[in-house]
Design a protein around this motif. Structure first.
Motif, PDB file in Angstrom:
ATOM      1  N   MET A  47      32.932  56.015  32.760  1.00 37.93           N
ATOM      2  CA  MET A  47      33.954  54.988  33.018  1.00 37.93           C
ATOM      3  C   MET A  47      34.018  54.650  34.506  1.00 37.93           C
ATOM      4  SD  MET A  47      35.413  53.707  30.470  1.00 37.93           S
ATOM      5  CE  MET A  47      34.877  53.957  28.806  1.00 37.93           C
ATOM      6  N   ALA A  48      34.676  53.563  34.784  1.00 37.30           N
ATOM      7  CA  ALA A  48      34.566  53.012  36.135  1.00 37.30           C
ATOM      8  C   ALA A  48      35.607  53.564  37.109  1.00 37.30           C
ATOM      9  CB  ALA A  48      34.697  51.501  36.049  1.00 37.30           C
ATOM     10  N   ARG A  49      35.296  53.412  38.403  1.00 36.75           N
ATOM     11  CA  ARG A  49      36.239  53.784  39.463  1.00 36.75           C
ATOM     12  C   ARG A  49      36.899  52.506  39.966  1.00 36.75           C
ATOM     13  NH1 ARG A  49      32.201  57.859  42.540  1.00 36.75           N
ATOM     14  NH2 ARG A  49      30.757  56.171  42.107  1.00 36.75           N
ATOM     15  N   VAL A  50      38.165  52.395  39.647  1.00 35.99           N
ATOM     16  CA  VAL A  50      38.894  51.153  39.923  1.00 35.99           C
ATOM     17  C   VAL A  50      39.849  51.370  41.095  1.00 35.99           C
ATOM     18  CG1 VAL A  50      40.551  49.482  38.997  1.00 35.99           C
ATOM     19  CG2 VAL A  50      38.774  50.453  37.496  1.00 35.99           C
ATOM     20  N   LEU A  51      39.709  50.531  42.128  1.00 35.30           N
ATOM     21  CA  LEU A  51      40.643  50.575  43.240  1.00 35.30           C
ATOM     22  C   LEU A  51      41.633  49.427  43.048  1.00 35.30           C
ATOM     23  CD1 LEU A  51      41.308  52.025  45.858  1.00 35.30           C
ATOM     24  CD2 LEU A  51      39.703  50.516  47.050  1.00 35.30           C
ATOM     25  N   ALA A  95      34.284  52.535  49.696  1.00 35.91           N
ATOM     26  CA  ALA A  95      32.853  52.778  49.492  1.00 35.91           C
ATOM     27  C   ALA A  95      32.569  53.329  48.100  1.00 35.91           C
ATOM     28  CB  ALA A  95      32.346  53.759  50.553  1.00 35.91           C
ATOM     29  N   ASN A  96      33.519  54.088  47.557  1.00 33.34           N
ATOM     30  CA  ASN A  96      33.262  54.756  46.276  1.00 33.34           C
ATOM     31  C   ASN A  96      33.631  53.937  45.040  1.00 33.34           C
ATOM     32  OD1 ASN A  96      32.383  56.952  47.667  1.00 33.34           O
ATOM     33  ND2 ASN A  96      34.267  58.143  47.442  1.00 33.34           N
ATOM     34  N   CYS A  97      34.468  52.909  45.195  1.00 31.73           N
ATOM     35  CA  CYS A  97      34.951  52.212  43.991  1.00 31.73           C
ATOM     36  C   CYS A  97      33.871  51.306  43.403  1.00 31.73           C
ATOM     37  CB  CYS A  97      36.201  51.396  44.322  1.00 31.73           C
ATOM     38  SG  CYS A  97      35.897  49.978  45.382  1.00 31.73           S
TER      39      CYS A  97
END
Ligand code: CTP
Length: 415
Positions: free
Chosen positions: A1-5, A88-90
């Motif tokens: 699953m995704a990393r959402v900011l 950077a990580n999202c």
């Protein structure tokens, strides 16, 4: 699953972002939240922290206790430069609501908070959902800022038109529903990160026509709009979508495979063939319940009179459900006319062996066949939930969100 900011700036609509954070977390995404100082005057950071299970950051000088990590993943071993790490990580960064003030800062490249600094530093897809008073939105300065940002590749989610926060005001400036914001987040994710990547979804739409003679038929008023909205919503989630369209004059959404049919029999045959490899069936079509027992080969003449003998068609949904596999989710639709509509729809759920019935009450003229809006009740074995009147796109998102929940309850993650 995704990393959402998720960036939250100061506006009354910030309360809707709490629901967005909840829906995104429920869908399995790791969510981190950045707030402006002003946003904290509208909703509390503690609410977001409770929902996403991670600290909210406000100032660019604040240390991130999670070291730039997202919920659900291992925490990085080193202590990074806080204001750059989350950006950077999202996989995607959405600012919702984006206030006029924050938009102006973003357009000008100002970096005076965690939200704005991260926006400058973010190389992943960036989305903005402006929400404000309609005159502030229409103001040339706001429009110029939005044009600047779109020109730089930022995706702007148009605000809705409707009732605004200030008493009695109406206009363009409302933050879209959280379901739609989540859909836009997911549509912006790279392939492989979308929640329904690898899933196959079959949607039926429209109304069948049962011939009487070469020019006449028995039909119904289904336009296919709801099915098209569902197909589009499933495609945005990354699914491979097949649409079986019964006499639908509307175009299919981009990337959706379309099979055109006319009669209930053709619909039944196409659906049986496609269903075998399907994870989710959304049976939004209105197949005729009866057809003429004999079809005249030539055009019937008025002076000859007409007596029609009808025979029932196959209950396609029930037949497919009878042959279902374990990992298949089946959604039926029920158009009921007043009375104990919920009771009848619940009986349909059991009789047809579906997992979810989407009920709409066609006695209400504000919703239904030709209209762009709808209001439904979602009925599954354990619960029922009302989805108030909204666009068919928003209703489609609510239906798919429930399907994702049911699949997660049944077998872990949706995919
Ligand atoms: N449906 C179907 N095949 C049919 C008729 C309906 O698969 N021949 C599906 C519709 O696509 C919808 C659901 O069944 O998802 C409910 O349709 P409805 O017309 O309300 O169901 P009926 O079986 O006709 O219900 P009733 O017995 O109350 O008339």
């Amino acid at each position: 699953m995704a990393r959402v900011l998720l960036g939250v700036s100061g506006g009354i609509a910030a309360y809707k972002s709490l629901e967005l954070a909840r829906l995104a977390t429920l869908a399995g995404h790791g969510v981190r939240v950045l707030m402006t100082e002003t946003a904290t005057r509208f909703v509390g950071a503690a609410s977001f922290e409770g929902i996403v299970g991670a600290p909210v950051l406000i100032s660019e000088f604040e240390r991130d206790p999670m070291r730039g990590g997202f919920p659900g993943e291992e925490q990085p071993g080193h202590d990074p430069i806080g204001h750059l790490e989350l950006a950077a990580n999202c996989d995607v960064y959405l600012v919702a609501p984006a206030s006029a003030n924050t938009l102006a800062k973003l357009a000008g490249g100002v970096a005076d908070s965690m939200l704005t600094t991260s926006f400058l530093a973010c190389a992943s897809p960036r989305l903005l959902a402006p929400a404000m008073n309609d005159r502030m939105f229409a103001n040339a300065a706001t429009q110029a800022n939005l044009a600047t940002l779109s020109g730089r590749g930022v995706e702007v989610i148009e605000p809705d038109e409707g009732r605004l926060a200030s008493r009695g005001e109406f206009g363009r400036g409302r933050l879209p529903d959280p379901e739609r914001l989540l859909a836009r987040i997911e549509a912006a994710l790279p392939a492989g990160e979308r929640p329904w990547d690898g899933m196959r979804v079959l949607v039926t739409a429209g109304g069948t026509r049962e011939p009487i003679d070469p020019v006449r038929f028995i039909g119904n008023r289904s336009s296919g709009r709801m099915g098209i909205a569902l197909a589009a919503a499933a495609a945005r989630r990354g699914a491979e979508v097949t649409l079986i369209a019964a006499n639908v004059s509307l175009p299919e959404p981009a990337g959706v495979r379309r099979i055109d049919v006319e009669t209930a029999e053709q619909l039944a045959r196409a659906a049986a063939e496609e269903f075998k490899s399907t994870h989710v069936l959304l049976m939004a079509a209105a197949p005729a319940d009866f057809r003429a027992a004999t079809v005249s080969g030539g055009k019937l003449a008025r002076q000859d009179g007409l007596e029609l003998h009808l025979e029932p068609t196959e209950d396609i949904l029930a037949s497919l459900a009878a042959a279902r596999g374990e990992a298949q989710t089946i959604v039926g639709f029920a158009a009921e006319h007043g009375g104990d509509a919920v009771g009848r729809a619940r009986a349909k759920l059991t009789r047809k062996n579906a997992d979810l019935i989407v009920l709409n009450d066609v006695s209400d003229p504000a919703i239904g066949f030709e209209s762009a809006d709808n209001a439904v009740t979602l009925i599954d074995r354990g619960s029922e939930a009302e989805v108030p009147i909204a666009s068919k796109d928003a209703i489609a998102e609510a239906i798919l969100a429930r399907v994702a929940e049911l699949r997660a309850e049944a077998s872990g993650p949706a995919a």
